[in-house]
Design a protein around this motif. Structure first.
Motif, PDB file in Angstrom:
ATOM      1  N   LEU A 143      15.641 -20.273  11.822  1.00 36.84           N
ATOM      2  CA  LEU A 143      15.389 -19.661  13.119  1.00 36.84           C
ATOM      3  C   LEU A 143      14.362 -20.488  13.886  1.00 36.84           C
ATOM      4  O   LEU A 143      13.876 -21.510  13.420  1.00 36.84           O
ATOM      5  N   PHE A 144      14.022 -20.025  15.091  1.00 31.86           N
ATOM      6  CA  PHE A 144      13.055 -20.755  15.909  1.00 31.86           C
ATOM      7  C   PHE A 144      11.686 -20.808  15.236  1.00 31.86           C
ATOM      8  O   PHE A 144      10.915 -21.725  15.439  1.00 31.86           O
ATOM      9  N   SER A 145      11.397 -19.841  14.436  1.00 32.41           N
ATOM     10  CA  SER A 145      10.113 -19.790  13.736  1.00 32.41           C
ATOM     11  C   SER A 145      10.328 -20.185  12.282  1.00 32.41           C
ATOM     12  O   SER A 145      11.294 -19.763  11.644  1.00 32.41           O
ATOM     13  N   MET A 146       9.437 -21.007  11.746  1.00 33.01           N
ATOM     14  CA  MET A 146       9.525 -21.409  10.347  1.00 33.01           C
ATOM     15  C   MET A 146       9.171 -20.244   9.424  1.00 33.01           C
ATOM     16  O   MET A 146       9.704 -20.116   8.334  1.00 33.01           O
ATOM     17  N   TYR A 147       8.252 -19.418   9.842  1.00 37.85           N
ATOM     18  CA  TYR A 147       7.889 -18.271   9.024  1.00 37.85           C
ATOM     19  C   TYR A 147       7.292 -17.185   9.914  1.00 37.85           C
ATOM     20  O   TYR A 147       6.843 -17.435  11.035  1.00 37.85           O
ATOM     21  N   SER A 148       7.331 -15.968   9.421  1.00 43.79           N
ATOM     22  CA  SER A 148       6.670 -14.852  10.088  1.00 43.79           C
ATOM     23  C   SER A 148       6.166 -13.915   9.007  1.00 43.79           C
ATOM     24  O   SER A 148       6.502 -14.058   7.828  1.00 43.79           O
ATOM     25  N   VAL A 183     -18.890  12.553 -15.443  1.00 44.99           N
ATOM     26  CA  VAL A 183     -17.805  12.974 -14.559  1.00 44.99           C
ATOM     27  C   VAL A 183     -18.259  12.724 -13.121  1.00 44.99           C
ATOM     28  O   VAL A 183     -19.453  12.792 -12.809  1.00 44.99           O
ATOM     29  N   LEU A 184     -17.294  12.442 -12.236  1.00 43.02           N
ATOM     30  CA  LEU A 184     -17.594  12.101 -10.854  1.00 43.02           C
ATOM     31  C   LEU A 184     -16.630  12.802  -9.909  1.00 43.02           C
ATOM     32  O   LEU A 184     -15.503  13.148 -10.300  1.00 43.02           O
ATOM     33  N   TYR A 185     -17.079  12.986  -8.679  1.00 39.87           N
ATOM     34  CA  TYR A 185     -16.179  13.451  -7.613  1.00 39.87           C
ATOM     35  C   TYR A 185     -16.354  12.491  -6.449  1.00 39.87           C
ATOM     36  O   TYR A 185     -17.439  12.394  -5.876  1.00 39.87           O
ATOM     37  N   GLU A 186     -15.301  11.769  -6.121  1.00 41.37           N
ATOM     38  CA  GLU A 186     -15.409  10.665  -5.156  1.00 41.37           C
ATOM     39  C   GLU A 186     -14.704  10.984  -3.847  1.00 41.37           C
ATOM     40  O   GLU A 186     -13.589  11.496  -3.824  1.00 41.37           O
ATOM     41  N   LYS A 187     -15.390  10.651  -2.767  1.00 44.25           N
ATOM     42  CA  LYS A 187     -14.823  10.747  -1.421  1.00 44.25           C
ATOM     43  C   LYS A 187     -14.636   9.326  -0.909  1.00 44.25           C
ATOM     44  O   LYS A 187     -15.587   8.546  -0.846  1.00 44.25           O
ATOM     45  N   SER A 188     -13.411   8.979  -0.538  1.00 49.08           N
ATOM     46  CA  SER A 188     -13.105   7.621  -0.081  1.00 49.08           C
ATOM     47  C   SER A 188     -12.675   7.631   1.377  1.00 49.08           C
ATOM     48  O   SER A 188     -11.859   8.461   1.795  1.00 49.08           O
ATOM     49  N   SER A 189     -13.225   6.685   2.134  1.00 46.79           N
ATOM     50  CA  SER A 189     -12.796   6.464   3.509  1.00 46.79           C
ATOM     51  C   SER A 189     -12.070   5.120   3.559  1.00 46.79           C
ATOM     52  O   SER A 189     -12.600   4.102   3.104  1.00 46.79           O
ATOM     53  N   ILE A 190     -10.853   5.113   4.092  1.00 48.17           N
ATOM     54  CA  ILE A 190     -10.009   3.920   4.076  1.00 48.17           C
ATOM     55  C   ILE A 190      -9.623   3.556   5.503  1.00 48.17           C
ATOM     56  O   ILE A 190      -9.183   4.415   6.276  1.00 48.17           O
ATOM     57  N   VAL A 191      -9.810   2.290   5.845  1.00 51.45           N
ATOM     58  CA  VAL A 191      -9.457   1.785   7.179  1.00 51.45           C
ATOM     59  C   VAL A 191      -8.450   0.655   7.006  1.00 51.45           C
ATOM     60  O   VAL A 191      -8.632  -0.231   6.157  1.00 51.45           O
ATOM     61  N   ARG A 192      -7.376   0.694   7.800  1.00 51.77           N
ATOM     62  CA  ARG A 192      -6.365  -0.363   7.738  1.00 51.77           C
ATOM     63  C   ARG A 192      -6.057  -0.869   9.152  1.00 51.77           C
ATOM     64  O   ARG A 192      -5.784  -0.079  10.053  1.00 51.77           O
ATOM     65  N   ASN A 193      -6.109  -2.186   9.308  1.00 49.07           N
ATOM     66  CA  ASN A 193      -5.706  -2.834  10.561  1.00 49.07           C
ATOM     67  C   ASN A 193      -4.536  -3.772  10.255  1.00 49.07           C
ATOM     68  O   ASN A 193      -4.595  -4.560   9.296  1.00 49.07           O
ATOM     69  N   THR A 194      -3.479  -3.683  11.045  1.00 44.42           N
ATOM     70  CA  THR A 194      -2.248  -4.434  10.778  1.00 44.42           C
ATOM     71  C   THR A 194      -1.933  -5.382  11.932  1.00 44.42           C
ATOM     72  O   THR A 194      -2.107  -5.027  13.103  1.00 44.42           O
ATOM     73  N   TYR A 195      -1.456  -6.597  11.577  1.00 47.82           N
ATOM     74  CA  TYR A 195      -1.114  -7.616  12.565  1.00 47.82           C
ATOM     75  C   TYR A 195       0.234  -8.228  12.183  1.00 47.82           C
ATOM     76  O   TYR A 195       0.539  -8.418  11.005  1.00 47.82           O
ATOM     77  N   TRP A 196       1.031  -8.564  13.200  1.00 50.63           N
ATOM     78  CA  TRP A 196       2.273  -9.306  12.982  1.00 50.63           C
ATOM     79  C   TRP A 196       2.087 -10.703  13.550  1.00 50.63           C
ATOM     80  O   TRP A 196       1.475 -10.882  14.610  1.00 50.63           O
ATOM     81  N   TYR A 197       2.594 -11.716  12.851  1.00 49.00           N
ATOM     82  CA  TYR A 197       2.439 -13.088  13.341  1.00 49.00           C
ATOM     83  C   TYR A 197       3.706 -13.885  13.037  1.00 49.00           C
ATOM     84  O   TYR A 197       4.508 -13.522  12.168  1.00 49.00           O
ATOM     85  N   ALA A 198       3.860 -14.995  13.764  1.00 48.28           N
ATOM     86  CA  ALA A 198       5.003 -15.888  13.554  1.00 48.28           C
ATOM     87  C   ALA A 198       4.621 -17.282  14.016  1.00 48.28           C
ATOM     88  O   ALA A 198       3.885 -17.455  14.995  1.00 48.28           O
TER      89      ALA A 198
END
Length: 292
Positions: A143-148, A183-198
Motif C-alpha cells: 500500500l501507500f504506507s509501508m506500515y501503520s 492482606v491488602l485492599y488496593e485501589k487502582s487508577s488507570i489512564v490510557r491514551n491511544t494514537y494511530w500512526y502510519a
C-alpha cells in the motif's frame, strides 16, 4: 506520575522518618532485590503476552523505637519486558506484534509492634506506579504506507493499605527463619491514551480521546526467608521466596481484561541489612537483628 514527583514522594517518606532517630533504639539500612515472575491481569488467555522475569531492587530504612515499635520504609524499581506472539489480523500476510516495556515503582511504609521476639503485628501502606507503551504495528508493503499501527500509553497508580503478621524463628546460633504474611485492599487508577500512526509522505498521526477508569483489588503477600547475622560487621544477609497476588473485585472498565482476572508475582529474594545501635542499646540481645 512523573519521575520527579515519585522522587519527592520517596524523599518525603524518608524525611518523615528521620525525626524518629532522636528517640530510636537503633536503625537498619538495607538493600533488597527480588527476581520476580509476573503474571499480570491484562495478560489473559486472549492476549498471549510473554512477560520476562525481572529484577526488582532498591533501598530500605527502618527505625527500632523504644516500646518494641519499628517504623520502616522501602522502595523497589523494575524494568519489565513483555511481547505478544504474532497474531493474525484482517490482512492474512501482515500479522501484528505487540511489545511493552514496563517501568514499575513500589513503595512500602509500615509500623510494627513486637509482642515477643517471635511474633509481631504490622500495618502499612503500599503505593505502586507503573507505566508502559503498547505498540501494535502492521506491515503494509503493498500500500501507500509501508506500515501503520496504534500506540497506547498506560499509567497505573495503585494505593493499598495492608495488615499483616510476622514470625522470627531462631534456628541455631545466628541463623533465623523469617515469615511474613499480609492482606491488602488496593485501589487502582488507570489512564490510557491511544494514537494511530502510519508511514508515508507525509507520515500521519492521529490521537484519540483519553480514557480513565478505576479498579479495586484484594490481595495477599507472603514472604519466607532464611537470615544469617554476621556479628563482626553487624550485618544480616537473607535469601528467600516471596509470593503476592491481587484479584480484581470491582472495575469501572468495560474492557474484559480489567473485570475478573488476577495478578501473580513470585520469585527469589535476597537482601543485606546493616544494623546500627544508638546509645546504650548496643548490648541488646542479637535475636532482634532480623527484620523485614
Amino acid at each position: 506520575m512523573s519521575k520527579h514527583r515519585l522522587f519527592f514522594l520517596i524523599t518525603g517518606l524518608v524525611v518523615l522518618l528521620m525525626p524518629l532517630r532522636a528517640g530510636a533504639a537503633g536503625m537498619d539500612i538495607s538493600m533488597t532485590t527480588w527476581y520476580c515472575w509476573w503474571q499480570p491481569s491484562w495478560n489473559n488467555e486472549n492476549e498471549g503476552f510473554k512477560v520476562d522475569p525481572a529484577f526488582y531492587f532498591g533501598p530500605g530504612l527502618s527505625f527500632r523505637l523504644p516500646g518494641k515499635v519499628t517504623m520502616s520504609t522501602s522502595f523497589l524499581y523494575a524494568r519489565v519486558k513483555a511481547e505478544s506472539t504474532q497474531r493474525q489480523t484482517s490482512i492474512p500476510w501482515s500479522p501484528a506484534m505487540e511489545k511493552r516495556v514496563i517501568h514499575r515503582y513500589d513503595s512500602d511504609t509500615t509500623i510494627s509492634y513486637s509482642f515477643t521476639r517471635f511474633f509481631k503485628l504490622f500495618a502499612g501502606f503500599k503505593y505502586s506506579h507503573y507505566k508502559y507503551e503498547n505498540d501494535q504495528t502492521l506491515l503494509l508493503p503493498l500500500l501507500f504506507s509501508m506500515y501503520s499501527g496504534t500506540k497506547e500509553k498506560y499509567r497505573y497508580d495503585n494505593y493499598a493499605p495492608a495488615l499483616g503478621i510476622g514470625f522470627t524463628v531462631h534456628l541455631i546460633e545466628n541463623f533465623f527463619l523469617l515469615i511474613k504474611a499480609s492482606v491488602l485492599y488496593e485501589k487502582s487508577s488507570i489512564v490510557r491514551n491511544t494514537y494511530w500512526y502510519a508511514s508515508g509522505t507525509p507520515p500521519m498521526f492521529f490521537p484519540f480521546p483519553g480514557e480513565q477508569w478505576s479498579v479495586n483489588k484484594i490481595g495477599a503477600n507472603a514472604h519466607l526467608s532464611f537470615a544469617y547475622f554476621i556479628q563482626a560487621i553487624n550485618t544480616s544477609i537473607s535469601l528467600g521466596f516471596r509470593y503476592q497476588f491481587f484479584k480484581i473485585v470491582k472495575s469501572d472498565s468495560r474492557n474484559e481484561e480489567y473485570i475478573e482476572y488476577y495478578d501473580h508475582f513470585y520469585g527469589i529474594t535476597a537482601s543485606a541489612i546493616y544494623r546500627i545501635e544508638f546509645g546504650n542499646n548496643k548490648d541488646k540481645d542479637k535475636d532482634e537483628e532480623k527484620q523485614s
